[in-house]
Design an enzyme around this catalytic site. Sequence first.
Site, PDB file in Angstrom:
ATOM      1  N   GLU A 135     -30.711 -95.088 -14.023  1.00  9.54           N
ATOM      2  CA  GLU A 135     -30.851 -96.138 -15.029  1.00  9.54           C
ATOM      3  C   GLU A 135     -30.399 -97.500 -14.516  1.00  9.54           C
ATOM      4  O   GLU A 135     -30.983 -98.526 -14.874  1.00  9.54           O
ATOM      5  CB  GLU A 135     -30.135 -95.756 -16.332  1.00  9.54           C
ATOM      6  CG  GLU A 135     -28.649 -95.513 -16.208  1.00  9.54           C
ATOM      7  CD  GLU A 135     -28.270 -94.077 -15.844  1.00  9.54           C
ATOM      8  OE1 GLU A 135     -28.850 -93.518 -14.894  1.00  9.54           O
ATOM      9  OE2 GLU A 135     -27.372 -93.519 -16.501  1.00  9.54           O
TER      10      GLU A 135
ATOM     11  N   CYS B  44     -23.349 -92.878 -17.661  1.00  7.52           N
ATOM     12  CA  CYS B  44     -21.917 -92.968 -17.357  1.00  7.52           C
ATOM     13  C   CYS B  44     -21.394 -94.332 -17.819  1.00  7.52           C
ATOM     14  O   CYS B  44     -22.157 -95.184 -18.299  1.00  7.52           O
ATOM     15  CB  CYS B  44     -21.696 -92.802 -15.856  1.00  7.52           C
ATOM     16  SG  CYS B  44     -22.315 -94.207 -14.880  1.00  7.52           S
TER      17      CYS B  44
ATOM     18  N   CYS C 202     -23.164 -97.375 -16.035  1.00  6.12           N
ATOM     19  CA  CYS C 202     -24.531 -97.654 -16.498  1.00  6.12           C
ATOM     20  C   CYS C 202     -24.546 -98.111 -17.953  1.00  6.12           C
ATOM     21  O   CYS C 202     -25.311 -99.012 -18.314  1.00  6.12           O
ATOM     22  CB  CYS C 202     -25.402 -96.424 -16.292  1.00  6.12           C
ATOM     23  SG  CYS C 202     -25.632 -96.053 -14.526  1.00  6.12           S
TER      24      CYS C 202
END
Length: 168
Positions: A72, A100, A103
Site C-alpha cells: 500500500e 501496519c 502505512c
Amino acid sequence: MSDGLSRNEHIASEKSVFATDERFMRMALEEARLAADEGEVPIGAVVVCDGKVISRAHNRRENDLDPSAHAEFSAMTAASKALGRWRLSGCTVYVTVEPCLMCAGLMVNARIDRCVYGAPDPKGGALGTLYDVSCDPRLNHEFAVSSGVLADEAADLLRSFFRERRKK
C-alpha cells in the site's frame, strides 16, 4: 429514510459498493499473488480514484531491500506521482491485509478518503486491530475503513505462503 432514498435504494447502493469493493480487491489479490511468486509476503494493493485504477503494487521489501516497500505504501507513492499531487483526497486504497502503523500513517498524511482491506493483522494492524489511526481525533485527518472484503482469500494466501516457507 432521512437522505431521501428508500430502503430498497439503500440496499441497491450497498450491493453496488460491495461489488465494486470486491472487484478492486480481486486486483489487489492478483498483486499479492505476484508478490508470492517473487518470494515476498503476499500482500497487494490498488489505489482507485473516480472509479479508475491509478496504481497497483505488491510487497517488495526483500527484493528491493527497502523496509518501506509495503504494497500500500508503494501504491500510494505511485498514485501521487500519477496524479501529480501528494494529497490523495478522493482516493480509496484497497489492500489485502490490514495496514501496519507506517502505512496507516501514510494514509492519514496522504489524506485518502477510504481504505478497504481484506484480512485483519493481529500482530500489526493499525486500522482497528491493535490501533486505529483512521479516526484518531488527535491527528489531522480521518478516513473511512471497510474491512473483511475477501478476507478468507487474503488470509489463505498468507497461510499458504508461510506453510510453504516453513517446509523449506
